[in-house]
Write an enzyme that holds these catalytic residues in place. Structure first.
Site, PDB file in Angstrom:
ATOM      1  CG  MET A   1      -1.772   1.143   1.310  1.00 54.35           C
ATOM      2  SD  MET A   1      -2.188   1.367   3.202  1.00 54.35           S
ATOM      3  CE  MET A   1      -0.704   2.141   3.618  1.00 54.35           C
TER       4      MET A   1
ATOM      5  CG  ASP B   1       0.694   7.808  -2.966  1.00 54.24           C
ATOM      6  OD1 ASP B   1       1.690   7.348  -2.554  1.00 54.24           O
ATOM      7  OD2 ASP B   1       0.901   8.431  -4.232  1.00 54.24           O
TER       8      ASP B   1
ATOM      9  CE1 TYR C   1       1.838   4.030 -11.149  1.00 58.82           C
ATOM     10  CE2 TYR C   1       2.552   6.143 -11.424  1.00 58.82           C
ATOM     11  CZ  TYR C   1       2.707   4.656 -11.175  1.00 58.82           C
ATOM     12  OH  TYR C   1       3.904   4.085 -11.451  1.00 58.82           O
ATOM     13  CB  SER C   2      -1.979   9.275  -6.456  1.00 59.32           C
ATOM     14  OG  SER C   2      -1.455   8.124  -5.705  1.00 59.32           O
TER      15      SER C   2
ATOM     16  CG  ASP D   1       0.268  12.040  -8.182  1.00 56.91           C
ATOM     17  OD1 ASP D   1      -0.042  10.971  -8.369  1.00 56.91           O
ATOM     18  OD2 ASP D   1       1.367  12.225  -7.622  1.00 56.91           O
TER      19      ASP D   1
HETATM   20  C1  FRU Z   1       3.645   9.022  -4.804  1.00 52.12           C
HETATM   21  C2  FRU Z   1       3.477   8.160  -6.199  1.00 52.12           C
HETATM   22  C3  FRU Z   1       2.422   9.170  -7.052  1.00 52.12           C
HETATM   23  C4  FRU Z   1       1.954   8.105  -7.936  1.00 52.12           C
HETATM   24  C5  FRU Z   1       1.652   6.929  -7.286  1.00 52.12           C
HETATM   25  C6  FRU Z   1       1.919   5.461  -7.738  1.00 52.12           C
HETATM   26  O1  FRU Z   1       4.046   8.062  -3.882  1.00 52.12           O
HETATM   27  O2  FRU Z   1       4.877   8.181  -6.958  1.00 52.12           O
HETATM   28  O3  FRU Z   1       3.230  10.148  -7.624  1.00 52.12           O
HETATM   29  O4  FRU Z   1       0.575   8.551  -8.576  1.00 52.12           O
HETATM   30  O5  FRU Z   1       2.638   7.010  -6.183  1.00 52.12           O
HETATM   31  O6  FRU Z   1       1.775   4.547  -6.833  1.00 52.12           O
END
Ligand code: FRU
Length: 469
Positions: free
Chosen positions: A39, A41, A100-101, A160
């Protein structure tokens, strides 16, 4: 095109992995952690239709960063959480190398996820799509698809999305890297979440007088707080300062004034958000009562993460506790949310010279200390905290070499609030003026002991275990 579903493999990984994770003495008893796998973000932290939602970057298939899904928890009270259906899997062409985030919003009564579809090409390059997904009646999410391609002038590292609504208009901040390998935060606006217009760069290297600000900024979050605006961000490649920003990648904040009309953010200097060994990619949410709450990943990418011993039990990383943010004299304060007091069992007290204080069971503990002088605390041998007239030094052995590593907080210390959970410690200094969040991996029982000549007043509680349902 839908890629072959990995659901059977995910189900098998969870069935095999969960018992192993729960047997691990390092597994958290009241923090969020993956039932198996990796796990990272927190994502989509939001209050929606009477419940809290917290999503998270999750690779259920292995304790590594290869296959990023969105897991999902919800809660009525921020204390007791339950598992919800897996929200997103990287099964479309536009998100095939990771969902991704991102964030979650209430779009006219529909819980809507805004996330980055990450795509890597064989030649090593990549692109990123900002995408939407909408909750369906089964508690799962239907993908809408990309709504914003890679903006011109930036490398494939644009991700993100943190989305919010202001006076009827949607806004989105994105972490980005420009073609000169400089980290930036981009602002977009939209009337409908689908059509986005660029409003320019609001922060980053070369913006607003910031220099040496790194090659990529991840996980931005812009919000009003106590009459100002705060921008949280994770600037990668920041030059280390004397005893500050020592982690491989730091989490930082800027305090300033944001003007929607001109899309300008005038801000002061970059500040460290948490001075401990593990803290990254925080995200905030606005509570219905007006509080601004934060949760962070108690981990840092790269560095020593893959040496953490919990990987032998098939899982890695946990979240921080939930924190309330306030701004005092231009400085960010973080304190555990008041709801966490519900975990306390009977209160105990002790007063006297620190070196005479009783050792405490630190598996699940809240400890509040008023102090007037020098103090040392040993956490089960794996982590040491030292308070001097100058501030705090945290020490632990590096996982690669065993050599001692240090983190620092500078200032006069008059009180500490320390939250312990199996393999984590969160130290709140002077009612939230500073925080140090760190993992540690005690070999035997987690007991903490004191030394030093300071007169101390201790209040402490054993905390009840509060696993996710
Ligand atoms: C930060 C990150 C984000 C990305 C995600 C991928 O920890 O690198 O920028 O969206 O983790 O898991």
């Amino acid at each position: 095109m839908t890629l072959a579903s990995r659901l059977p493999a995910i189900l098998q990984a969870v069935m095999k992995g969960l018992p192993k994770a729960l047997q691990d003495t390092h597994y958290p008893q009241w923090h969020h952690a993956p039932v198996t796998g990796l796990m990272n973000d927190p994502n989509g932290f939001t209050w929606f239709a009477g419940r809290w939602h917290l999503f998270y970057q999750w690779n259920p298939l292995a304790a590594d960063h290869k296959y990023k899904c969105w897991g999902h928890w919800s809660s009525a009270d921020l204390v007791q959480w339950r598992h919800e259906p897996l929200a997103l899997m990287p099964d479309e062409d536009y998100d095939r190398n990771g969902c991704y985030s991102g964030s979650a919003v209430d779009n006219a009564g529909r819980l809507t996820l805004c996330y980055t579809g990450n795509v890597k090409f064989d030649d090593g390059s990549r692109t990123a799509w900002q995408c939407l997904a909408v909750e369906n009646s089964d508690g799962g999410f239907d993908k809408v698809g990309p709504v914003l391609p890679l903006p011109a002038g930036y490398s494939g590292h644009v991700r993100d999305p943190k989305v919010w609504q202001h006076e009827g208009v949607w806004y989105m901040v994105l972490g980005a890297q420009d073609l000169h390998k400089q980290g930036k935060v981009l602002l977009f606006s939209s009337a409908n979440l689908h059509d986005w217009e660029s409003r320019g760069e609001i922060a980053g290297h070369g913006v607003n007088g910031l220099t040496d600000a790194g090659y990529m900024w991840e996980c931005p979050d812009l919000f009003p707080l106590d009459g100002k605006h705060l921008l949280l961000c994770c600037p990668q490649g920041l030059a280390r300062r004397a005893e500050r920003f020592l982690n491989v990648y730091p989490a930082a904040y800027l305090v300033g004034d944001f003007d929607y009309a001109s899309a300008k953010f005038n801000h002061g200097e970059l500040n460290e958000l948490d001075a401990g060994f593990e803290f990254y990619a925080p995200q905030t949410a606005l509570a219905p009562d007006g509080r601004r709450l934060l949760v962070g990943w108690m981990g840092v990418p790269d560095g020593e993460e893959m040496l953490q011993p919990t990987r032998e039990h098939g899982w890695i990383h946990q979240m921080t506790c939930l924190r309330e943010l306030t701004l005092k004299n231009g400085k960010l304060y973080q304190q555990p949310i008041a709801e966490l007091a519900q975990l306390r069992e009977a209160e105990q007290r002790w007063q006297g010279e620190a070196s005479l204080a009783p050792g405490l069971e630190a598996k699940r503990l809240e400890l509040q200390i008023e102090l007037s002088g020098e103090l040392g605390i040993h956490f089960g041998g794996g982590l040491t905290l030292e308070v001097t007239g100058q501030g705090i030094t945290l020490q632990r052995p590096g996982l690669a070499t065993g050599e001692p590593l240090y983190r620092y907080w500078h200032g006069k210390v008059s009180s500490l609030q320390i939250l312990c959970d199996s393999s984590s410690v969160e130290i709140f200094i002077n009612h939230g003026e500073g925080v140090m969040s760190s993992r540690y991996f005690p070999q035997s029982s987690e007991r903490l002991s004191f030394n030093g000549e300071s007169e101390v007043t201790l209040r402490y509680w054993s905390l009840r275990s509060c696993m996710i349902e």
